[in-house]
Scaffold this motif. Structure first.
Motif, mmCIF file in Angstrom:
data_model
loop_
_atom_site.group_PDB
_atom_site.id
_atom_site.type_symbol
_atom_site.label_atom_id
_atom_site.label_comp_id
_atom_site.label_asym_id
_atom_site.label_seq_id
_atom_site.Cartn_x
_atom_site.Cartn_y
_atom_site.Cartn_z
ATOM 1 N N PRO A 65 0.845 -1.201 0.000
ATOM 2 C CA PRO A 65 0.000 0.000 0.000
ATOM 3 C C PRO A 65 0.875 1.244 0.000
ATOM 4 O O PRO A 65 1.950 1.239 0.587
ATOM 5 N N GLY A 67 0.661 5.666 0.436
ATOM 6 C CA GLY A 67 -0.136 6.864 0.710
ATOM 7 C C GLY A 67 0.394 8.003 -0.135
ATOM 8 O O GLY A 67 0.392 7.952 -1.366
ATOM 9 N N GLY A 68 0.917 9.040 0.529
ATOM 10 C CA GLY A 68 1.499 10.163 -0.212
ATOM 11 C C GLY A 68 2.843 9.802 -0.835
ATOM 12 O O GLY A 68 3.375 10.567 -1.638
ATOM 13 N N GLY A 69 3.397 8.675 -0.452
ATOM 14 C CA GLY A 69 4.699 8.254 -0.986
ATOM 15 C C GLY A 69 5.821 9.175 -0.536
ATOM 16 O O GLY A 69 6.884 9.221 -1.142
ATOM 17 N N THR A 70 5.591 9.912 0.561
ATOM 18 C CA THR A 70 6.572 10.924 0.963
ATOM 19 C C THR A 70 7.911 10.301 1.354
ATOM 20 O O THR A 70 8.957 10.867 1.078
ATOM 21 N N ARG A 71 7.863 9.150 2.028
ATOM 22 C CA ARG A 71 9.123 8.517 2.462
ATOM 23 C C ARG A 71 9.039 6.997 2.251
ATOM 24 O O ARG A 71 9.494 6.225 3.085
ATOM 25 N N PRO A 130 5.459 15.675 10.552
ATOM 26 C CA PRO A 130 6.605 16.478 10.111
ATOM 27 C C PRO A 130 6.699 16.689 8.607
ATOM 28 O O PRO A 130 7.457 17.537 8.157
ATOM 29 N N LEU A 131 5.941 15.914 7.798
ATOM 30 C CA LEU A 131 6.159 15.960 6.347
ATOM 31 C C LEU A 131 4.886 16.324 5.601
ATOM 32 O O LEU A 131 3.840 15.707 5.817
ATOM 33 N N THR A 135 -0.401 11.053 4.241
ATOM 34 C CA THR A 135 -1.819 10.700 4.313
ATOM 35 C C THR A 135 -2.149 10.114 5.686
ATOM 36 O O THR A 135 -1.263 9.701 6.432
ATOM 37 N N ALA A 141 0.249 3.891 9.466
ATOM 38 C CA ALA A 141 1.107 2.734 9.177
ATOM 39 C C ALA A 141 2.523 2.926 9.704
ATOM 40 O O ALA A 141 3.222 1.956 9.987
ATOM 41 N N ILE A 144 3.737 7.598 13.332
ATOM 42 C CA ILE A 144 4.507 8.784 13.704
ATOM 43 C C ILE A 144 3.653 9.709 14.581
ATOM 44 O O ILE A 144 2.422 9.683 14.528
ATOM 45 N N TYR A 195 3.513 -0.747 8.927
ATOM 46 C CA TYR A 195 4.303 -0.507 7.704
ATOM 47 C C TYR A 195 3.759 -1.251 6.484
ATOM 48 O O TYR A 195 4.536 -1.717 5.638
ATOM 49 N N ILE A 201 -5.016 -0.247 5.155
ATOM 50 C CA ILE A 201 -5.944 0.586 5.941
ATOM 51 C C ILE A 201 -6.754 1.385 4.926
ATOM 52 O O ILE A 201 -6.166 2.064 4.067
ATOM 53 N N GLN A 365 14.816 11.734 17.857
ATOM 54 C CA GLN A 365 15.409 11.397 16.570
ATOM 55 C C GLN A 365 16.810 11.967 16.496
ATOM 56 O O GLN A 365 17.064 13.071 16.981
#
Ligand code: FAD
Length: 442
Positions: A65, A67-71, A130-131, A135, A141, A144, A195, A201, A365
């Motif tokens: 799956p 989502g925004g594919g940000t990371r 933070p990003l 989504t 998933a 965070i 993850y 979801i 972090q």
């Protein structure tokens, strides 16, 4: 329902074509941590996801799956990936019961869009992400949470219902229909931090809060460790006990400061720390929100005054709620009363580490320069893990270049691994959901 399209139409197996869901051939940009999928599906509702998952089960397709594919490139690559289920079209607010402070949304909705919708009614989901572009599904998933986790908890605490589609195509809801193969499991808790390895979801319901009408930040710069009066920054002794004053009359340690702030009647929403360089001292920033914010901020400032120079601002410090870096990023967790010890364990290693995160909940972090060197990195991870182990915590590598991450165990020891393996076996016995993307190769 979307129509089939894409240049690779002739290559699609008939069964995938027959779902009626929009599907396209994957391109290089769709790779998941370097592993290219074969197709990308764009479902618009839970029913379409269930159809895709049933077909994937019948044809032994591995699914990830997105989502925004940000990371998406963070974390280990999947062992295999045939179909990407892109949730970008699952982007609707299904119900906003403003009077009940509850919202139900599709999982591909971005957190920004959700915030915009809720703000129109003076409400918010009290999670700091933070990003940009993340989504709801991606945030759940990856489990965070930002600074206000101290007051409001993490996504897991704010989640009141979730709908998921399992590897075999079964739709399961927490609090709703009991599905035989998942009866007895708390789906919300299981899928937060999964993850993408247990299922997709598709919908989530959250508890909301009114947007506070006033906010103040109290920012204190603490002295450099080793300088006169620097007890606050010395951190714990690494022996598992909370910090204590180094000598009579010296300021109390960071753990004592955090405990005093947490217990304060000023009721802070967040207690954060930023420590960019061991040659200087840490900065502690506290947020108070809502009624009488100004008076409460002054009470916090007075409390912090014994530890360093404290000032009140109406906006956050520039680093608030952001990651300290992204080339090499590690996550450190210890029990809440031991953040000082964790900071000390990281900053005393002689590498140019930068730590940031929640002093109150001890979720921190750490970033290192990418040219740190493979052996120095491996030694850092091993030694910090030893110290954190004594404090009852651990360290995870969130992202790092392969030449560094290849030298260490990304996750470190995980006590619950046998249980997590049993859950994976129950939910995804064929190992088709993002196989290998989570802890212990799950
Ligand atoms: C392994 C990993 C750990 C991370 N840890 C942190 C962290 O500790 N702190 C931090 O700030 N950021 C972390 N991130 C970054 C995180 O991805 C982003 O902060 C953001 O929350 C992701 O949102 P997104 O919609 O862009 O998700 P994506 O980047 O698209 O996906 C992120 C992960 O979530 C899964 N996923 C996405 N949507 C769904 C869904 N609907 N159902 C099931 N699984 C889904 C994906 O398969 C992928 O594993 C982590 C990312 C990864 C991959």
């Amino acid at each position: 329902m979307g129509a089939l399209h894409g240049t690779g139409e002739a290559l699609l197996p008939g069964a995938l074509r027959g779902t009626g869901v929009t599907i396209r051939e994957a391109g290089p940009d769709d790779a998941v941590a370097g592993v290219p999928p074969r197709w990308v599906a764009l479902p618009e509702n839970t029913g379409e996801v269930a159809t895709l998952m049933r077909v994937s089960a019948e044809h032994d397709l591995a699914v990830t799956p997105v989502g925004g594919g940000t990371r998406l490139h963070w974390g280990p690559p999947p062992e295999r990936c045939d179909l990407l289920i892109d949730t970008c079209c699952l982007n609707q607010v299904l119900e906003h019961a403003a009077g009940d402070l509850v919202v139900r949304v599709q999982a591909g909705l971005t957190m920004d869009s959700l915030a915009e919708t809720l703000a129109a009614e003076g409400q918010e989901l009290s999670l700091d992400v933070p990003l940009d572009g993340a989504t709801v599904g991606g945030v759940l998933a990856t489990a965070i949470a930002g600074p206000r986790r101290f007051r409001h908890g993490t996504a897991r605490d704010l989640l009141i219902g979730v709908t998921v589609v399992l590897a075999d195509g079964t739709t399961a809801k927490s609090g709703g229909k009991v599905v035989k193969n998942v009866a007895g499991y708390d789906l919300g808790k299981l899928f937060t931090g999964s993850y993408g390895t247990l299922g997709v979801i598709t919908e989530a319901a959250f508890r909301l809060h009114p947007i506070p009408d006033d906010r103040r930040w109290i920012i204190a710069e603490l002295p450099t460790p080793g300088t006169p009066g620097a007890g606050a920054a010395q951190g714990a002794r690494g022996d598992g006990r909370p910090d204590a004053p180094e000598r009579p009359g010296s300021p109390p340690g960071l753990d004592v400061l955090a405990a005093e702030l947490a217990a304060s009647q000023a009721e802070p929403s967040a207690i954060e720390v930023d420590w960019p360089d061991a040659r200087g001292g840490p900065v502690v920033a506290v947020l108070v929100e809502g009624r009488a914010a100004d008076a409460r901020a002054r009470a916090v400032r007075d409390l912090m005054a014994g530890h360093g120079t404290a000032r009140i601002t109406t906006g956050p410090p520039g680093w608030w709620g952001t990651l300290p870096g992204e080339d090499v990023l590690l996550e450190v967790r210890v029990p809440p009363s031991r953040a000082g010890g964790a900071l000390r364990a990281v900053m005393a290693r002689g590498l140019p580490a930068h730590v940031r995160g929640s002093l109150a909940t001890a979720a921190l972090q750490v970033t290192l320069p990418p040219d740190v060197g493979g052996s120095a990195f491996a030694e850092f991870v091993s030694r910090v893990r030893d110290d954190l182990g004594r404090l009852g915590g651990g360290l995870t590598v969130l992202t790092a270049p392969q030449e560094l991450v290849g030298r260490v165990d990304r996750w470190g020891p995980v006590g619950a691994l046998p249980l997590l393996r049993r859950v994976k076996e129950r939910f995804d016995p064929g190992r088709r959901m993002s196989p290998g993307r989570s802890v212990g190769g799950i």
